[in-house]
Enzyme design. Structure first.
Site, short mmCIF file in Angstrom:
data_model
loop_
_atom_site.label_atom_id
_atom_site.label_comp_id
_atom_site.label_asym_id
_atom_site.label_seq_id
_atom_site.Cartn_x
_atom_site.Cartn_y
_atom_site.Cartn_z
N CYS A 113 3.90 -29.90 43.16
CA CYS A 113 4.67 -28.76 44.00
C CYS A 113 6.04 -29.48 43.75
O CYS A 113 7.01 -28.74 43.50
CB CYS A 113 4.24 -29.37 45.58
SG CYS A 113 2.54 -28.98 45.53
N LYS A 158 10.40 -23.40 52.38
CA LYS A 158 9.33 -24.17 51.59
C LYS A 158 9.97 -24.90 50.43
O LYS A 158 9.72 -26.02 50.21
CB LYS A 158 8.22 -23.03 51.40
CG LYS A 158 7.33 -23.92 50.15
CD LYS A 158 6.43 -24.90 50.84
CE LYS A 158 5.69 -25.78 49.74
NZ LYS A 158 4.67 -26.53 50.32
N1 SAJ Z 1 6.49 -40.28 45.39
C1 SAJ Z 1 7.10 -41.25 44.91
N2 SAJ Z 1 8.08 -41.98 45.98
C2 SAJ Z 1 7.92 -41.67 47.38
C3 SAJ Z 1 7.03 -40.41 47.97
C4 SAJ Z 1 6.29 -39.89 46.70
O1 SAJ Z 1 7.42 -41.62 43.91
O2 SAJ Z 1 8.63 -42.45 48.14
C5 SAJ Z 1 5.97 -39.45 44.47
C6 SAJ Z 1 4.33 -39.58 44.56
O3 SAJ Z 1 3.78 -40.76 43.88
C7 SAJ Z 1 3.83 -38.48 43.86
C8 SAJ Z 1 5.22 -37.36 44.15
O4 SAJ Z 1 6.17 -38.00 44.59
O5 SAJ Z 1 3.86 -38.63 42.42
C9 SAJ Z 1 4.78 -36.58 45.19
O6 SAJ Z 1 4.09 -37.00 46.22
P1 SAJ Z 1 4.14 -36.53 47.82
O7 SAJ Z 1 3.21 -37.28 48.73
O8 SAJ Z 1 5.61 -36.86 48.18
O9 SAJ Z 1 4.04 -34.93 47.78
P2 SAJ Z 1 2.62 -34.07 47.62
O10 SAJ Z 1 3.40 -33.40 46.23
O11 SAJ Z 1 1.45 -34.63 47.57
O12 SAJ Z 1 3.07 -32.94 48.60
C10 SAJ Z 1 4.20 -32.25 48.75
C11 SAJ Z 1 4.47 -32.34 50.41
N3 SAJ Z 1 5.81 -31.83 50.68
C12 SAJ Z 1 6.55 -32.72 51.38
O13 SAJ Z 1 6.24 -33.82 51.96
C13 SAJ Z 1 8.09 -32.12 51.63
C14 SAJ Z 1 3.41 -31.42 51.16
O14 SAJ Z 1 3.89 -31.41 52.54
C15 SAJ Z 1 3.43 -30.08 50.63
O15 SAJ Z 1 2.64 -29.21 51.16
C16 SAJ Z 1 3.03 -29.89 49.01
O16 SAJ Z 1 4.18 -30.99 48.33
C17 SAJ Z 1 3.05 -28.80 48.33
O17 SAJ Z 1 2.12 -28.35 48.26
O18 SAJ Z 1 4.37 -28.11 48.26
#
Ligand code: SAJ
Length: 412
Positions: A266, A212
């Site tokens: 996360c 994870k």
């Molecule tokens: N972000 C960027 N650039 C990107 C992608 C995301 O700047 O290309 C930023 C987003 O704007 C945000 C942050 O990263 O601020 C996180 O967003 P996210 O959509 O990547 O992830 P979370 O935090 O909503 O959810 C993640 C997910 N993990 C993965 O994709 C590996 C989800 O599957 C997990 O269940 C969750 O963390 C968790 O609970 O751990």
């Protein structure tokens, strides 16, 4: 033995959807939470968190009596723990909520029960949970030392659903299930098979814990690469969005999107659990955290420089949530940037966030105004795009042409 009654400890973003989905499969589910308001809301058939379609399913299972919420744990066949695991000041994981969950369920544990830890946890936490339960219930055998002879089965099955897509991903995603013994894994797999359509793969607890953390650290490192590229491209006067689009034409390159920083509970937290357990080895993972945490400061500097050219800067800040099309402002880099800009007093700050009705006091106290997109576009001379909400994509180009724009998300 079938699972007739399951208890979910912690009714938040993960626990409540899990409880509702289990209940929709005909299992009697008792949700336990320490917040009275959450318990009352759920028992009225309502929800206290925003997630698409969650309200519909919660209403249905509460009405049929399959889901009930309480503040005191009661006996069940299985207990699923979905409580927060934040970090304390020096980035050390805080397991106090897991400890509290152990204290809540220990008095009602019975021989043959299954306990699953879903909370994202540092390596070793499942074994620690087993030790805590053993201290609290010396009359029972636990798998950290009794292995296959244990009275209680214990496993880690980390949640991996994406906020905004939780109900779909809960059922569709593959699950990694790490028991403290092979029969613990098997028993937990039986539980997940009652509602998961994806594959349920078994391993040991430590591998499941690190798996994870690895998933979120992988994403953090890749976002850091994109964020670092954005700084390099700015310095070299190259458009980073065009650059990434072109590089991604290569069949083996897939660069993520730069942004104003990494938010949420996360991705900005979990990599630290790896760093704190292997500080000398986790060099790249640590550096990625530093790069992503440094991005809000860089954006603030860009806005300050842009505002310098106006006598009376009116700054429209588009988006406060931590990512697109959600209402969640917690751990949001956009929020951090807007608050800092207001504190520096460089101009009038108009915030646009279509997914909320009221600003949190930490922003309204600073004199920030919550306005509509139209009002902000009308009144501002400087526009800062902080979140790529769908609503913002349709801002007419000619309207933008008359403003100075800082676009942290590549919206336009
Ligand atoms: N972000 C960027 N650039 C990107 C992608 C995301 O700047 O290309 C930023 C987003 O704007 C945000 C942050 O990263 O601020 C996180 O967003 P996210 O959509 O990547 O992830 P979370 O935090 O909503 O959810 C993640 C997910 N993990 C993965 O994709 C590996 C989800 O599957 C997990 O269940 C969750 O963390 C968790 O609970 O751990």
């Amino acid at each position: 033995m079938a699972f007739e009654k399951v208890s979910v400890i912690g009714l938040g973003y993960i626990g409540l959807p899990t409880a509702a989905v289990l209940a929709s499969r005909g299992i009697d589910v008792v949700g336990v939470d320490v917040t009275e308001k959450a318990v009352e809301t759920i028992n009225r058939g309502e929800v206290h968190i925003v997630e698409p379609d969650l309200d519909i399913i919660v209403k249905a299972v509460v009405t049929t009596g399959k889901l009930r919420a309480t503040m005191v744990a009661e006996p069940a066949d299985a207990f699923m723990i979905a409580v927060p695991t934040p970090f304390v000041d020096d980035h050390q994981p805080d397991l106090s909520y897991i400890r509290q969950a152990a204290e809540a369920i220990a008095p009602v544990l019975e021989k043959g029960n299954l306990v699953v830890l879903e909370s994202t946890s540092p390596v070793g936490a499942t074994e620690q949970l087993s030790c805590w339960l053993a201290e609290l219930r010396p009359d029972l055998h636990f798998p950290h030392n009794s292995r296959e002879r244990a009275d209680i089965n214990l496993a880690h099955c980390p949640e991996r659903v994406l906020p905004g897509h939780v109900l779909h991903e809960l059922v569709a995603n593959d699950r990694v299930i790490g028991g403290l013994s092979p029969s613990c894994s098997e028993r937990a797999r039986e539980l997940y098979k009652t509602f998961v359509r994806g594959e349920c793969i078994t391993t040991d607890a430590r591998t499941a814990e690190l798996c994870k953390l690895t998933e979120n650290a992988y994403r953090d490192v890749n976002i850091a690469f994109a964020n670092e590229l954005s700084l390099i491209a700015d310095k070299l006067k190259v458009n980073v969005w065009e650059l990434i689009e072109l590089a991604n034409r290569h069949p083996r390159v897939n660069i993520l999107n730069p942004g104003p920083g990494v938010g949420g509970h996360c991705i900005a937290v979990d990599p630290w659990f790896i760093v704190s357990s292997a500080p000398e080895q986790a060099r790249l993972i640590r550096m990625a955290r530093d790069v992503n945490d440094g991005k809000p400061g860089y954006v603030i500097q860009q806005v300050e420089e842009a505002a310098d050219q106006f006598k009376r800067p009116v700054i429209a800040c588009l988006g406060l949530a931590f990512k697109a099309d959600i209402d969640d402002l917690r751990e949001s880099p956009a929020l951090e940037i807007v608050a800092e800009l207001a504190q520096q007093n460089i101009g009038r700050i108009l915030a646009v966030e279509p997914n909320i009705n009221q600003l949190p006091p930490q922003l309204s106290d600073l004199g920030i105004e919550l306005v509509s997109l139209e009002e902000a576009m009308e009144a501002s001379n400087l526009v800062v795009a902080l979140v790529d909400h769908s609503e913002f994509k349709s801002v007419p180009k000619p309207q933008l042409a008359s403003k100075v724009v800082v676009d942290t998300r590549g919206l336009w």
